[in-house]
Design a protein around this motif. Structure first.
Motif, mmCIF file in Angstrom:
data_model
loop_
_atom_site.group_PDB
_atom_site.id
_atom_site.type_symbol
_atom_site.label_atom_id
_atom_site.label_comp_id
_atom_site.label_asym_id
_atom_site.label_seq_id
_atom_site.Cartn_x
_atom_site.Cartn_y
_atom_site.Cartn_z
ATOM 1 N N HIS B 87 -4.677 1.703 -2.831
ATOM 2 C CA HIS B 87 -3.895 0.726 -2.073
ATOM 3 C C HIS B 87 -2.970 0.001 -3.023
ATOM 4 O O HIS B 87 -2.898 0.343 -4.201
ATOM 5 C CB HIS B 87 -4.842 -0.227 -1.358
ATOM 6 C CG HIS B 87 -5.710 0.488 -0.390
ATOM 7 N ND1 HIS B 87 -5.246 1.014 0.785
ATOM 8 C CD2 HIS B 87 -7.028 0.829 -0.445
ATOM 9 C CE1 HIS B 87 -6.219 1.623 1.424
ATOM 10 N NE2 HIS B 87 -7.322 1.540 0.688
ATOM 11 N N LEU B 89 -1.059 -3.775 -4.417
ATOM 12 C CA LEU B 89 -0.899 -5.215 -4.521
ATOM 13 C C LEU B 89 0.600 -5.343 -4.709
ATOM 14 O O LEU B 89 1.143 -4.890 -5.707
ATOM 15 C CB LEU B 89 -1.667 -5.714 -5.753
ATOM 16 C CG LEU B 89 -1.446 -7.164 -6.172
ATOM 17 C CD1 LEU B 89 -1.822 -8.118 -5.048
ATOM 18 C CD2 LEU B 89 -2.328 -7.456 -7.397
ATOM 19 N N VAL B 90 1.249 -5.890 -3.718
ATOM 20 C CA VAL B 90 2.705 -5.892 -3.716
ATOM 21 C C VAL B 90 3.303 -7.290 -3.800
ATOM 22 O O VAL B 90 2.852 -8.211 -3.122
ATOM 23 C CB VAL B 90 3.231 -5.238 -2.415
ATOM 24 C CG1 VAL B 90 4.728 -5.032 -2.493
ATOM 25 C CG2 VAL B 90 2.516 -3.932 -2.161
ATOM 26 N N VAL B 98 1.327 -2.894 -7.765
ATOM 27 C CA VAL B 98 0.268 -2.462 -8.660
ATOM 28 C C VAL B 98 -0.681 -1.622 -7.826
ATOM 29 O O VAL B 98 -1.065 -2.021 -6.730
ATOM 30 C CB VAL B 98 -0.504 -3.680 -9.210
ATOM 31 C CG1 VAL B 98 -1.615 -3.220 -10.138
ATOM 32 C CG2 VAL B 98 0.447 -4.632 -9.928
ATOM 33 N N ILE B 100 -4.077 -0.284 -6.725
ATOM 34 C CA ILE B 100 -5.437 -0.782 -6.860
ATOM 35 C C ILE B 100 -6.399 0.134 -6.117
ATOM 36 O O ILE B 100 -6.023 0.824 -5.200
ATOM 37 C CB ILE B 100 -5.571 -2.208 -6.295
ATOM 38 C CG1 ILE B 100 -5.063 -2.234 -4.860
ATOM 39 C CG2 ILE B 100 -4.786 -3.189 -7.128
ATOM 40 C CD1 ILE B 100 -5.115 -3.602 -4.218
ATOM 41 N N GLU B 101 -7.630 0.089 -6.548
ATOM 42 C CA GLU B 101 -8.625 0.891 -5.859
ATOM 43 C C GLU B 101 -9.764 0.002 -5.417
ATOM 44 O O GLU B 101 -10.096 -0.970 -6.087
ATOM 45 C CB GLU B 101 -9.155 1.990 -6.782
ATOM 46 C CG GLU B 101 -8.196 3.141 -6.894
ATOM 47 C CD GLU B 101 -8.756 4.261 -7.744
ATOM 48 O OE1 GLU B 101 -9.968 4.538 -7.620
ATOM 49 O OE2 GLU B 101 -7.984 4.837 -8.521
ATOM 50 N N GLY B 102 -10.328 0.323 -4.312
ATOM 51 C CA GLY B 102 -11.444 -0.475 -3.812
ATOM 52 C C GLY B 102 -12.407 0.424 -3.076
ATOM 53 O O GLY B 102 -12.421 0.462 -1.853
ATOM 54 N N VAL B 105 -14.169 -0.923 -0.178
ATOM 55 C CA VAL B 105 -13.402 -1.083 1.047
ATOM 56 C C VAL B 105 -13.423 0.199 1.874
ATOM 57 O O VAL B 105 -13.573 0.173 3.094
ATOM 58 C CB VAL B 105 -11.942 -1.456 0.736
ATOM 59 C CG1 VAL B 105 -11.140 -1.575 2.021
ATOM 60 C CG2 VAL B 105 -11.894 -2.750 -0.035
ATOM 61 N N HIS B 123 -6.986 3.765 7.391
ATOM 62 C CA HIS B 123 -6.814 2.316 7.322
ATOM 63 C C HIS B 123 -5.649 1.911 6.436
ATOM 64 O O HIS B 123 -5.193 2.682 5.601
ATOM 65 C CB HIS B 123 -8.090 1.671 6.802
ATOM 66 C CG HIS B 123 -8.495 2.197 5.468
ATOM 67 N ND1 HIS B 123 -9.407 3.228 5.332
ATOM 68 C CD2 HIS B 123 -8.114 1.876 4.228
ATOM 69 C CE1 HIS B 123 -9.560 3.495 4.062
ATOM 70 N NE2 HIS B 123 -8.784 2.703 3.349
ATOM 71 N N THR B 124 -5.174 0.735 6.657
ATOM 72 C CA THR B 124 -4.124 0.160 5.846
ATOM 73 C C THR B 124 -4.708 -1.057 5.167
ATOM 74 O O THR B 124 -5.271 -1.914 5.835
ATOM 75 C CB THR B 124 -2.955 -0.405 6.686
ATOM 76 O OG1 THR B 124 -3.230 -0.168 8.054
ATOM 77 C CG2 THR B 124 -1.647 0.130 6.232
ATOM 78 N N VAL B 125 -4.570 -1.127 3.885
ATOM 79 C CA VAL B 125 -5.017 -2.290 3.140
ATOM 80 C C VAL B 125 -3.930 -2.596 2.150
ATOM 81 O O VAL B 125 -3.685 -1.829 1.231
ATOM 82 C CB VAL B 125 -6.324 -2.015 2.372
ATOM 83 C CG1 VAL B 125 -6.678 -3.209 1.511
ATOM 84 C CG2 VAL B 125 -7.459 -1.697 3.338
ATOM 85 N N GLU B 126 -3.221 -3.657 2.388
ATOM 86 C CA GLU B 126 -2.172 -4.024 1.452
ATOM 87 C C GLU B 126 -2.349 -5.501 1.136
ATOM 88 O O GLU B 126 -2.649 -6.301 2.009
ATOM 89 C CB GLU B 126 -0.780 -3.811 2.058
ATOM 90 C CG GLU B 126 -0.530 -2.424 2.622
ATOM 91 C CD GLU B 126 -0.681 -1.283 1.614
ATOM 92 O OE1 GLU B 126 -0.756 -1.541 0.396
ATOM 93 O OE2 GLU B 126 -0.752 -0.121 2.055
ATOM 94 N N ILE B 127 -2.183 -5.812 -0.122
ATOM 95 C CA ILE B 127 -2.297 -7.207 -0.517
ATOM 96 C C ILE B 127 -0.919 -7.671 -0.940
ATOM 97 O O ILE B 127 -0.289 -7.055 -1.797
ATOM 98 C CB ILE B 127 -3.289 -7.371 -1.684
ATOM 99 C CG1 ILE B 127 -4.608 -6.684 -1.335
ATOM 100 C CG2 ILE B 127 -3.507 -8.837 -1.997
ATOM 101 C CD1 ILE B 127 -5.678 -6.834 -2.393
ATOM 102 N N PHE B 128 -0.446 -8.718 -0.302
ATOM 103 C CA PHE B 128 0.870 -9.243 -0.643
ATOM 104 C C PHE B 128 0.709 -10.562 -1.386
ATOM 105 O O PHE B 128 -0.205 -11.334 -1.115
ATOM 106 C CB PHE B 128 1.697 -9.497 0.622
ATOM 107 C CG PHE B 128 2.048 -8.241 1.359
ATOM 108 C CD1 PHE B 128 3.115 -7.450 0.946
ATOM 109 C CD2 PHE B 128 1.300 -7.829 2.458
ATOM 110 C CE1 PHE B 128 3.442 -6.283 1.615
ATOM 111 C CE2 PHE B 128 1.617 -6.659 3.147
ATOM 112 C CZ PHE B 128 2.691 -5.887 2.717
#
Lengths: 136, 136
Positions: B87, B89-90, B98, B100-102, B105, B123-128
């Motif tokens: 996924h 980290l934007v 960046v 990332i792996e989880g 999750v 699934h969509t997992v994005e961290i802003f």
DNA sequence: GTCTTATTGGGAATCGTTCCCATTATGGCA
DNA sequence: TGCCATAATGGGAACGATTCCCAATAAGAC
């Protein structure tokens, strides 16, 4: 995030109608969809107004939005502003949604962000799939 | 998901140009953005072609897409098709991302979906957030 | 009831993306 | 090396979702 301070708003038929339309289903629905339904029910309302109210609901924390992979925004009432932060398991076909919580995900997201020097973080976690009904 | 079987494709200048443009940055960029950059560089290419190639990259697993909250789709090269599922980290401002792996999750998502009778899940997992540079 | 002003809604405008199709150029083959 | 079938291209039209604009309407305070 500070509890959204709600501005004074006038109560209108249209506003109520949009809310009812959303409340009638536990699925994420697009603005266009809600609009069509309302018109079909003989409701007198404009598309702009539907969009307006949907946005207000989101701003007030009454509704959640999900941006479908195809870019369309869909809305769903989600308790009130005090409801815990949560995510959704959404049926790709019918839009049916189940609210889910993942405390571990929250902390993981924050940790990862912090490790990389990111601040003012928020995240989207949506799980898409086929619900049992639609799989048949 | 079975490794995407790649169809026979012709090598063209435009295709290479789009790929280079993406490779030049580690940020998620919109089709319009890539198009503008290429034209600015004197590249002879059409907007349709840019879209076409971006989609091909995604289909071939060469690039990832992120649908920004405002609905725009942004693309970024992400290793090759064999790269592990991950996924991002934007940075909300500059688009810097960046990977990332989880693992947790992933398993959590699958478990939750299964518990609710959902199949064919993704699934969509994005961290802003704001990257260190943009926060200043 | 009256008046102020938030709300409405219809149509135009925007914006990203897709479609269409005549033109161009790649790659296989003789 | 030249030729041909056809994949790829690109420009403009078409599209769908969403936003904007603004004159007409209606909620609610006095």
């Amino acid at each position: 995030m500070a509890p959204t301070q709600q501005v004074k708003r006038r109560a209108t038929n249209q506003g109520a109608a949009v809310k009812e339309a959303l409340a009638a289903e536990d699925t994420f629905r697009s603005a266009q969809d809600v609009y069509a339904t309302l018109r079909a029910n003989g409701e007198k309302i404009g598309l702009s107004t539907v969009y307006r109210h949907l946005q207000i609901f989101v701003a007030d924390g009454l509704a959640d939005v999900i941006h479908k992979p195809d870019g369309e925004s869909t809305y769903r009432l989600c308790g009130d502003a005090s409801t815990t932060h949560h995510h959704h398991l959404v049926c790709r076909t019918c839009g049916k949604a189940v609210e889910i919580e993942g405390p571990a995900v929250e902390t993981w997201a924050d940790k990862v962000a912090a490790q990389n020097g990111f601040t003012d973080v928020n995240h989207t976690v949506e799980i898409f799939g086929l619900c049992a009904a639609c799989a048949a």
